[in-house]
Design a protein around this motif. Structure first.
Motif, PDB file in Angstrom:
ATOM      1  N   THR A 144      -7.025  -3.953  -1.058  1.00 41.84           N
ATOM      2  CA  THR A 144      -8.443  -4.005  -1.451  1.00 41.84           C
ATOM      3  C   THR A 144      -9.027  -2.596  -1.519  1.00 41.84           C
ATOM      4  O   THR A 144      -8.540  -1.672  -0.867  1.00 41.84           O
ATOM      5  CB  THR A 144      -9.278  -4.805  -0.439  1.00 41.84           C
ATOM      6  OG1 THR A 144      -9.284  -4.095   0.805  1.00 41.84           O
ATOM      7  CG2 THR A 144      -8.719  -6.204  -0.243  1.00 41.84           C
ATOM      8  N   ASN A 145     -10.079  -2.453  -2.315  1.00 41.55           N
ATOM      9  CA  ASN A 145     -10.756  -1.152  -2.428  1.00 41.55           C
ATOM     10  C   ASN A 145     -11.291  -0.708  -1.068  1.00 41.55           C
ATOM     11  O   ASN A 145     -11.272   0.485  -0.744  1.00 41.55           O
ATOM     12  CB  ASN A 145     -11.905  -1.238  -3.432  1.00 41.55           C
ATOM     13  CG  ASN A 145     -11.399  -1.430  -4.856  1.00 41.55           C
ATOM     14  OD1 ASN A 145     -10.210  -1.322  -5.118  1.00 41.55           O
ATOM     15  ND2 ASN A 145     -12.307  -1.706  -5.770  1.00 41.55           N
ATOM     16  N   GLU A 146     -11.746  -1.673  -0.273  1.00 41.40           N
ATOM     17  CA  GLU A 146     -12.318  -1.339   1.041  1.00 41.40           C
ATOM     18  C   GLU A 146     -11.247  -0.732   1.945  1.00 41.40           C
ATOM     19  O   GLU A 146     -11.493   0.256   2.640  1.00 41.40           O
ATOM     20  CB  GLU A 146     -12.889  -2.591   1.731  1.00 41.40           C
ATOM     21  CG  GLU A 146     -14.078  -3.232   1.027  1.00 41.40           C
ATOM     22  CD  GLU A 146     -13.691  -4.009  -0.228  1.00 41.40           C
ATOM     23  OE1 GLU A 146     -14.469  -3.970  -1.193  1.00 41.40           O
ATOM     24  OE2 GLU A 146     -12.610  -4.627  -0.251  1.00 41.40           O
ATOM     25  N   ASP A 147     -10.073  -1.337   1.944  1.00 43.70           N
ATOM     26  CA  ASP A 147      -8.999  -0.833   2.805  1.00 43.70           C
ATOM     27  C   ASP A 147      -8.565   0.565   2.372  1.00 43.70           C
ATOM     28  O   ASP A 147      -8.223   1.404   3.203  1.00 43.70           O
ATOM     29  CB  ASP A 147      -7.805  -1.800   2.808  1.00 43.70           C
ATOM     30  CG  ASP A 147      -8.110  -3.076   3.587  1.00 43.70           C
ATOM     31  OD1 ASP A 147      -7.439  -4.098   3.354  1.00 43.70           O
ATOM     32  OD2 ASP A 147      -9.033  -3.047   4.433  1.00 43.70           O
ATOM     33  N   ALA A 166     -10.566   2.751   0.943  1.00 45.69           N
ATOM     34  CA  ALA A 166     -11.665   3.646   1.348  1.00 45.69           C
ATOM     35  C   ALA A 166     -11.499   4.020   2.817  1.00 45.69           C
ATOM     36  O   ALA A 166     -11.665   5.182   3.204  1.00 45.69           O
ATOM     37  CB  ALA A 166     -13.011   2.973   1.105  1.00 45.69           C
ATOM     38  N   LYS A 167     -11.155   3.046   3.641  1.00 47.37           N
ATOM     39  CA  LYS A 167     -10.959   3.314   5.072  1.00 47.37           C
ATOM     40  C   LYS A 167      -9.802   4.276   5.281  1.00 47.37           C
ATOM     41  O   LYS A 167      -9.858   5.169   6.127  1.00 47.37           O
ATOM     42  CB  LYS A 167     -10.687   2.003   5.832  1.00 47.37           C
ATOM     43  CG  LYS A 167     -11.929   1.143   6.059  1.00 47.37           C
ATOM     44  CD  LYS A 167     -11.662   0.055   7.090  1.00 47.37           C
ATOM     45  CE  LYS A 167     -11.289  -1.250   6.420  1.00 47.37           C
ATOM     46  NZ  LYS A 167     -10.796  -2.275   7.382  1.00 47.37           N
TER      47      LYS A 167
END
Lengths: 73, 151
Positions: free
Chosen positions: A62-65, A67-68
């Motif tokens: 995912t894009n969120e992962d 980013a993290k």
């Protein structure tokens, strides 16, 4: 699939440039010697499946992962 | 000035929404990516940032997160005969990119890259391939965040 029986030290030619030779037999493992032009890719088959599997999970990140991860890299 | 037509394309339904790309950004993967052999055209998004994306042009919902090899594995080497890179056509060593496919689970500290299957791109010929390097010291799941950093 073409099936051929070979004894130790016997070979199979694939096309004009590829030779597969049976080098030794040991219970459940055989050693194969392969002669081929340098541009021909020769690899253990299970490596393909493993890499395909990894590529499949990569595409699901995912894009969120990501980013993290960027924050801690 | 001689007329030159550059085609622009709009990719819809990507993970980034709508994406406008130009034809000259496209990198051709004649054999696709392993497991995705039908995907022949890609663009590389954010090529110089920490995490880049190999964005499919043929199937816009698909994009592979990648990281430049030297960033996570200094001294990373392809260890292959030049002939295995022949699908890339013309190669200029100063115009090549070696990227590793990233897998990031829920916990980013457990993120890994596949050292055995780098994405190699020749920016000169605008061609790419996923190369397989079956060396025992290269793991398919190499942790990119050092343990101490994550602790």
């Amino acid at each position: 699939m073409l099936v051929l029986a070979r004894r130790v030290d016997e070979s199979v030619m694939i096309g004009d440039d590829i030779e597969v030779k049976l080098l030794s037999i040991d219970v459940d493992t055989v050693r194969l010697g392969i002669k081929a032009p340098k541009h021909v890719v020769i690899l253990r088959k299970e490596l393909y499946s493993q890499v395909a599997e990894i590529n499949r999970s990569a595409v699901e990140t995912t894009n969120e992962d990501i980013a993290k991860l960027s924050e801690i890299l | 000035m001689a007329g030159q037509v550059v085609l622009f394309m709009l990719l819809t339904n990507t993970r980034f929404g709508d994406l406008e790309i130009s034809e000259d950004q496209i990198i051709h993967f004649a054999k696709g990516i392993i497991g995705f052999e039908n995907l022949e055209r890609f663009v590389l998004l954010n090529p110089t940032e920490k995490v880049s994306w190999l964005q499919s042009v043929d199937e816009p919902p698909l994009a592979f997160p990648v990281v430049q090899a030297p960033l996570v594995y200094p001294g990373y080497s392809l260890y292959v005969e030049d002939e295995l890179l022949s699908p890339l056509g013309e190669i200029d060593e100063s115009m090549m990119g070696i990227y590793l496919v990233l897998v990031v689970p829920r916990d980013p500290k457990a993120a890994t890259v596949n050292l055995k299957a780098p994405i190699v791109i020749s920016f000169k010929s605008r061609r790419g391939m996923q190369l397989l390097i079956d060396r025992p010291e290269y793991s398919v799941r190499y942790r990119v965040v050092p343990a101490e950093k994550g602790a």
